[in-house]
Design a protein around this motif. Sequence first.
Motif, PDB file in Angstrom:
ATOM      1  N   UNK A 187      89.248 -63.741  30.531  1.00  0.00           N
ATOM      2  CA  UNK A 187      89.250 -63.056  31.785  1.00  0.00           C
ATOM      3  C   UNK A 187      87.660 -62.533  32.564  1.00  0.00           C
ATOM      4  N   UNK A 188      86.892 -62.245  31.220  1.00  0.00           N
ATOM      5  CA  UNK A 188      85.574 -61.236  31.115  1.00  0.00           C
ATOM      6  C   UNK A 188      84.307 -62.370  31.768  1.00  0.00           C
ATOM      7  N   UNK A 189      84.920 -63.760  30.870  1.00  0.00           N
ATOM      8  CA  UNK A 189      84.100 -64.271  31.198  1.00  0.00           C
ATOM      9  C   UNK A 189      84.158 -65.259  32.363  1.00  0.00           C
ATOM     10  N   UNK A 190      85.938 -65.309  32.998  1.00  0.00           N
ATOM     11  CA  UNK A 190      85.976 -65.765  34.667  1.00  0.00           C
ATOM     12  C   UNK A 190      85.090 -65.246  35.551  1.00  0.00           C
ATOM     13  N   UNK A 191      85.243 -63.781  35.111  1.00  0.00           N
ATOM     14  CA  UNK A 191      84.853 -62.731  36.399  1.00  0.00           C
ATOM     15  C   UNK A 191      83.422 -62.801  36.375  1.00  0.00           C
ATOM     16  N   UNK A 192      82.687 -63.358  34.691  1.00  0.00           N
ATOM     17  CA  UNK A 192      80.950 -63.451  34.925  1.00  0.00           C
ATOM     18  C   UNK A 192      80.551 -64.432  35.437  1.00  0.00           C
ATOM     19  N   UNK A 193      81.715 -65.016  35.462  1.00  0.00           N
ATOM     20  CA  UNK A 193      81.329 -66.606  36.463  1.00  0.00           C
ATOM     21  C   UNK A 193      80.874 -66.847  37.748  1.00  0.00           C
ATOM     22  N   UNK A 194      82.388 -65.524  38.245  1.00  0.00           N
ATOM     23  CA  UNK A 194      82.495 -65.670  39.273  1.00  0.00           C
ATOM     24  C   UNK A 194      81.385 -65.488  39.816  1.00  0.00           C
ATOM     25  N   UNK A 195      80.961 -64.019  39.513  1.00  0.00           N
ATOM     26  CA  UNK A 195      79.941 -62.567  39.767  1.00  0.00           C
ATOM     27  C   UNK A 195      78.814 -64.213  40.203  1.00  0.00           C
ATOM     28  N   UNK A 196      78.264 -64.781  39.012  1.00  0.00           N
ATOM     29  CA  UNK A 196      77.086 -65.357  38.718  1.00  0.00           C
ATOM     30  C   UNK A 196      77.046 -66.279  40.072  1.00  0.00           C
ATOM     31  N   UNK A 197      78.178 -66.955  40.603  1.00  0.00           N
ATOM     32  CA  UNK A 197      78.411 -68.411  41.922  1.00  0.00           C
ATOM     33  C   UNK A 197      77.719 -67.648  43.062  1.00  0.00           C
ATOM     34  N   UNK A 198      78.645 -66.498  43.112  1.00  0.00           N
ATOM     35  CA  UNK A 198      78.560 -65.393  44.405  1.00  0.00           C
ATOM     36  C   UNK A 198      76.997 -64.841  44.470  1.00  0.00           C
ATOM     37  N   UNK A 199      76.278 -64.530  43.165  1.00  0.00           N
ATOM     38  CA  UNK A 199      75.162 -63.569  43.483  1.00  0.00           C
ATOM     39  C   UNK A 199      73.892 -64.569  43.796  1.00  0.00           C
ATOM     40  N   UNK A 200      73.783 -66.110  43.123  1.00  0.00           N
ATOM     41  CA  UNK A 200      73.126 -66.923  43.323  1.00  0.00           C
ATOM     42  C   UNK A 200      73.143 -68.205  44.600  1.00  0.00           C
ATOM     43  N   UNK A 201      74.858 -68.361  45.194  1.00  0.00           N
ATOM     44  CA  UNK A 201      74.638 -69.053  46.208  1.00  0.00           C
ATOM     45  C   UNK A 201      74.347 -67.725  47.436  1.00  0.00           C
ATOM     46  N   UNK A 202      74.203 -66.992  47.502  1.00  0.00           N
ATOM     47  CA  UNK A 202      73.413 -66.227  48.471  1.00  0.00           C
ATOM     48  C   UNK A 202      71.878 -65.493  48.155  1.00  0.00           C
ATOM     49  N   UNK A 203      71.431 -65.974  47.496  1.00  0.00           N
ATOM     50  CA  UNK A 203      69.991 -65.967  46.779  1.00  0.00           C
ATOM     51  C   UNK A 203      69.331 -67.221  47.715  1.00  0.00           C
ATOM     52  N   UNK A 204      70.250 -68.831  47.386  1.00  0.00           N
ATOM     53  CA  UNK A 204      70.173 -69.778  47.548  1.00  0.00           C
ATOM     54  C   UNK A 204      70.403 -70.186  49.439  1.00  0.00           C
ATOM     55  N   UNK A 205      71.130 -69.416  49.536  1.00  0.00           N
ATOM     56  CA  UNK A 205      70.630 -69.317  51.611  1.00  0.00           C
ATOM     57  C   UNK A 205      70.038 -68.144  52.140  1.00  0.00           C
ATOM     58  N   UNK A 206      69.676 -67.415  51.385  1.00  0.00           N
ATOM     59  CA  UNK A 206      68.488 -66.545  52.009  1.00  0.00           C
ATOM     60  C   UNK A 206      66.877 -66.843  51.795  1.00  0.00           C
ATOM     61  N   UNK A 207      67.503 -67.674  50.026  1.00  0.00           N
ATOM     62  CA  UNK A 207      65.610 -68.756  50.701  1.00  0.00           C
ATOM     63  C   UNK A 207      65.293 -69.955  51.540  1.00  0.00           C
ATOM     64  N   UNK A 208      66.408 -70.441  51.168  1.00  0.00           N
ATOM     65  CA  UNK A 208      67.042 -72.296  52.284  1.00  0.00           C
ATOM     66  C   UNK A 208      66.390 -71.574  53.959  1.00  0.00           C
ATOM     67  N   UNK A 209      66.465 -70.206  54.192  1.00  0.00           N
ATOM     68  CA  UNK A 209      66.318 -69.696  55.820  1.00  0.00           C
ATOM     69  C   UNK A 209      65.605 -69.409  55.829  1.00  0.00           C
TER      70      UNK A 209
END
Length: 449
Positions: free
Chosen positions: A300-322
């Motif tokens: 469970x903790x691993x899965x939450x960790x992956x979900x959080x990493x996805x949410x964080x990294x996608x937000x960063x990538x979209x911001x930089x691209x724009x």
Amino acid sequence: MGGFMKSFSVLKKTGLYSFMSNTSWIVFESIIRAIVGLTVGVFIARYLGPENLGKLSYSSAIVGMFGVLAGLGMDSNIVRDLVKEKDRVGEKIGTTFFLKLSGSLIAVVCCISSVFILRSNDVTVVSITIILAMSMFFLPFDVVSLYFQSIVKSKYTVLAKSFSCVLSAILRIILIFNDAPLISFAWVGLAEAMLSAVALTYFFLLKRNQVGFSWTYKFETAKKILAEGWPLLLSTAGAALYMRADLVMLGQLSSNHSVGIYTAMLRISEIWYFLPAAFISSLQPFLVRAREISRDLYIFRLRVLYEFMILLSVSVSIFISLFSDYLVQIVYGHQYQEAALVLRTHTWATIAVFLGVASSQYLVIENLQKISFYRTAIGLLANIVMNALFIPIWGAFGAAFATVISFYIATFSLILFESSRGQCFIIIRSILPLNIINFIRGAKNDANF
């Protein structure tokens, strides 16, 4: 007030309070280092220009590739052992210090030999590389930070490293205002490593009455550390190679100017890379304990960790691209404008990097370090081949494109191995938006996390 005290008591009992406190210190240090590094880096880039920045970055890349030998690349293993074997802490730390010191000597020899082979005709690059390589003799003192990390007291490491970071930043600004030559910035890099070692030693001695152990060296322990950690060492060495291979290959196949453009881009694109390391360095002891308590809690903790990493990294990538064009123009000015396209491409490696760092903790805890080595080797090979193909055609943009593709290949190569295939499927499912929402809700409702 009573509700607050009750919530505080729950946090203390579940261990989440110490995790949050320790993480806040690490995040604080990382933010300070990122802000100071970016700010001073911008001044240096504007002062030196792409050509001279390329020379400094090329030398730093060579030192970075071999620096893993000085650090052993086994820090996760050492922290794990310090958590589990509290009665052998002095022996583990003393032995690790000796191993790191031996690795530093090997790393310095490799750096100097490499720069003479690759750039013997460039006296400036050779001189800068030799000076920066000397800083690796201070890396063994990082064993102190591993100890503080294992007892979830990273604030002392944060104070030491923040002190050296800020002071060296001031020195660099002074150099800029005094029109200092390029090589002066290499001397400051050496001074920063020395200051960090001195500060770490100071805090360790300050707390020596609470430590209750002395450093000792044991040959059998050294053999065990190397035997268990060599796959992770090779993996970390491979990671260092393909995190820096693009800069070295740009310098060899293109020009110092291209290296300077690429370096300027990296300062913006990679500034976010501290985030997964900051969270996971504090989370590792909790993952180790969760595995001992319950397999379900661990997953469970691993899965939450992956979900959080996805949410964080996608937000960063979209911001930089724009906003890449505006960011480059505002930060570096017109002379670095061609870095915008390179930045828009490179930022999409963030997702693979965040997930790669997170999944590496699973491999360490499960003693699957060989897979870390294999997937890094796969990514490195892909990176070198694509760099060789694309750099001569597209220069800095080709290096960015090759790096993005190779990062994804490395991260998702977990699917090739039976023992890590399940984790790869969990990571893939983490990309689904519905899963992200569900796991955020689950994390908020689970007091044991």
